[in-house]
Design a protein around this motif. Structure first.
Motif, PDB file in Angstrom:
ATOM      1  N   GLN A   1       7.128  -7.384  -6.894  1.00 56.47           N
ATOM      2  CA  GLN A   1       5.722  -6.983  -6.828  1.00 56.47           C
ATOM      3  C   GLN A   1       5.093  -7.219  -8.185  1.00 56.47           C
ATOM      4  O   GLN A   1       5.633  -6.813  -9.221  1.00 56.47           O
TER       5      GLN A   1
ATOM      6  N   MET B   1       0.041  -5.434  -7.770  1.00 55.20           N
ATOM      7  CA  MET B   1       1.329  -5.077  -7.165  1.00 55.20           C
ATOM      8  C   MET B   1       1.568  -5.774  -5.819  1.00 55.20           C
ATOM      9  O   MET B   1       2.263  -5.258  -4.952  1.00 55.20           O
ATOM     10  N   GLN B   2       1.009  -6.946  -5.669  1.00 52.86           N
ATOM     11  CA  GLN B   2       1.222  -7.681  -4.421  1.00 52.86           C
ATOM     12  C   GLN B   2       2.663  -8.180  -4.315  1.00 52.86           C
ATOM     13  O   GLN B   2       3.277  -8.575  -5.304  1.00 52.86           O
ATOM     14  N   SER B   3       3.185  -8.166  -3.091  1.00 54.09           N
ATOM     15  CA  SER B   3       4.484  -8.759  -2.794  1.00 54.09           C
ATOM     16  C   SER B   3       4.252 -10.153  -2.229  1.00 54.09           C
ATOM     17  O   SER B   3       3.115 -10.576  -2.002  1.00 54.09           O
TER      18      SER B   3
ATOM     19  N   LEU C   1       6.579  -2.444   1.460  1.00 58.96           N
ATOM     20  CA  LEU C   1       5.993  -2.531   0.123  1.00 58.96           C
ATOM     21  C   LEU C   1       4.478  -2.404   0.189  1.00 58.96           C
ATOM     22  O   LEU C   1       3.837  -2.943   1.092  1.00 58.96           O
TER      23      LEU C   1
ATOM     24  N   ASP D   1       0.684  -2.531  -2.044  1.00 63.64           N
ATOM     25  CA  ASP D   1       0.050  -3.079  -3.241  1.00 63.64           C
ATOM     26  C   ASP D   1      -0.579  -1.972  -4.089  1.00 63.64           C
ATOM     27  O   ASP D   1      -0.406  -0.784  -3.794  1.00 63.64           O
TER      28      ASP D   1
END
Length: 263
Positions: A169, A175-177, A233, A235
């Motif tokens: 991330q 915090m993008q996956s 997950l 963001d």
């Protein structure tokens, strides 16, 4: 005028000799080098009045202030955020009021965490929807370092495992996956691939074509027991990939609520 860091003129010598096939005797080498070298502008003029070469600024940048006069460089942006405006004069011409904060922030981060460079490249490939390049990058995680890398005088950059990259991330990218990036880029092929490699979505939910494509690219699903499901997950705004798909709509019609993007 000179660079505030190195005190050299604000130009860059570019060697174009590799672009030409020139065969000359040893006595002509100096003349040939002079003919193939051109001087181009390399000037980053900050809003504090200081000037830098681009690489000198990258090497010295401290996020909020000028490396030379220490004046705060950040100003309010049009969308409520912050920006760092400059006038950039290089080989391509002059660009005024150019916001270089995103580039400088990324370079400063990668300078501190060089091991994340490949992970951020992975996210960009997911965003672009380049399935083959994503697979090649992931497969490279299992390849031994080359002899050239081992002989390098600089400290070796720790390699990340495929599982680490799949679940990476981006700290400076909301915090993008990879799954968020694929959704944002409208790439269903990459999304299917990531679900195959990093989720616990039941195998019966995958179209046969997904398995066929993965097999043709030389990558298969491993046991996911005990591993973080990429669908869980979130963001920087607390959104799962499914919530992002709901916001975007379009090619994701029919995916939300199907279990494909949510645990």
């Amino acid at each position: 005028m000179s660079c505030a860091k190195c005190q050299n003129p604000l130009v860059l010598e570019v060697d174009y000799s590799d672009d030409e096939d020139v065969s000359m005797g040893a006595g002509s080498s100096s003349a040939a080098a002079a003919q193939n070298t051109q001087t181009v502008p390399d000037d980053v003029a900050l809003n504090c009045g200081c000037h830098f070469h681009w690489q000198c600024l990258i090497d010295e940048y401290q996020v909020t202030e000028c490396p030379s006069c220490h004046q705060n460089l950040l100003t309010p942006g049009p969308n409520g955020g912050q920006q760092l405006l400059c006038t950039l004069h290089n080989e391509g011409g002059v660009q005024e009021n150019l916001d270089i904060l995103p580039i400088l922030t990324e370079e400063a981060y990668l300078h501190a965490y060089p091991e994340d460079r490949i992970s951020r490249a992975f996210l960009e490939l997911c965003r672009e929807g380049d399935v083959s390049a994503v697979v090649d990058l992931l497969k490279s995680c299992n390849e031994p370092d080359s002899d050239d890398e081992e002989m390098d005088d600089e400290p070796a950059i720790p390699k990340k495992s495929m599982d680490e990259i799949l679940r990476y991330q981006d700290p400076i990218g909301d915090m993008q996956s990879g799954l968020h990036a694929a959704v944002a880029g409208n790439s269903r092929e990459v999304a299917w691939l990531l679900l195959l490699l990093a989720s616990q979505l039941p195998e019966m939910e995958f179209p046969a074509l997904v398995y066929q494509q993965a097999a043709s690219l030389g990558i298969m699903r491993e046991d996911q027991t005990g591993k973080v499901d990429i669908r869980s997950l979130r963001d920087g705004q607390g959104r799962s990939a499914e919530q992002l798909a709901v916001e975007l709509g379009g090619v994701w019609h029919g995916w939300p609520g199907s279990g494909r993007l949510t645990v």
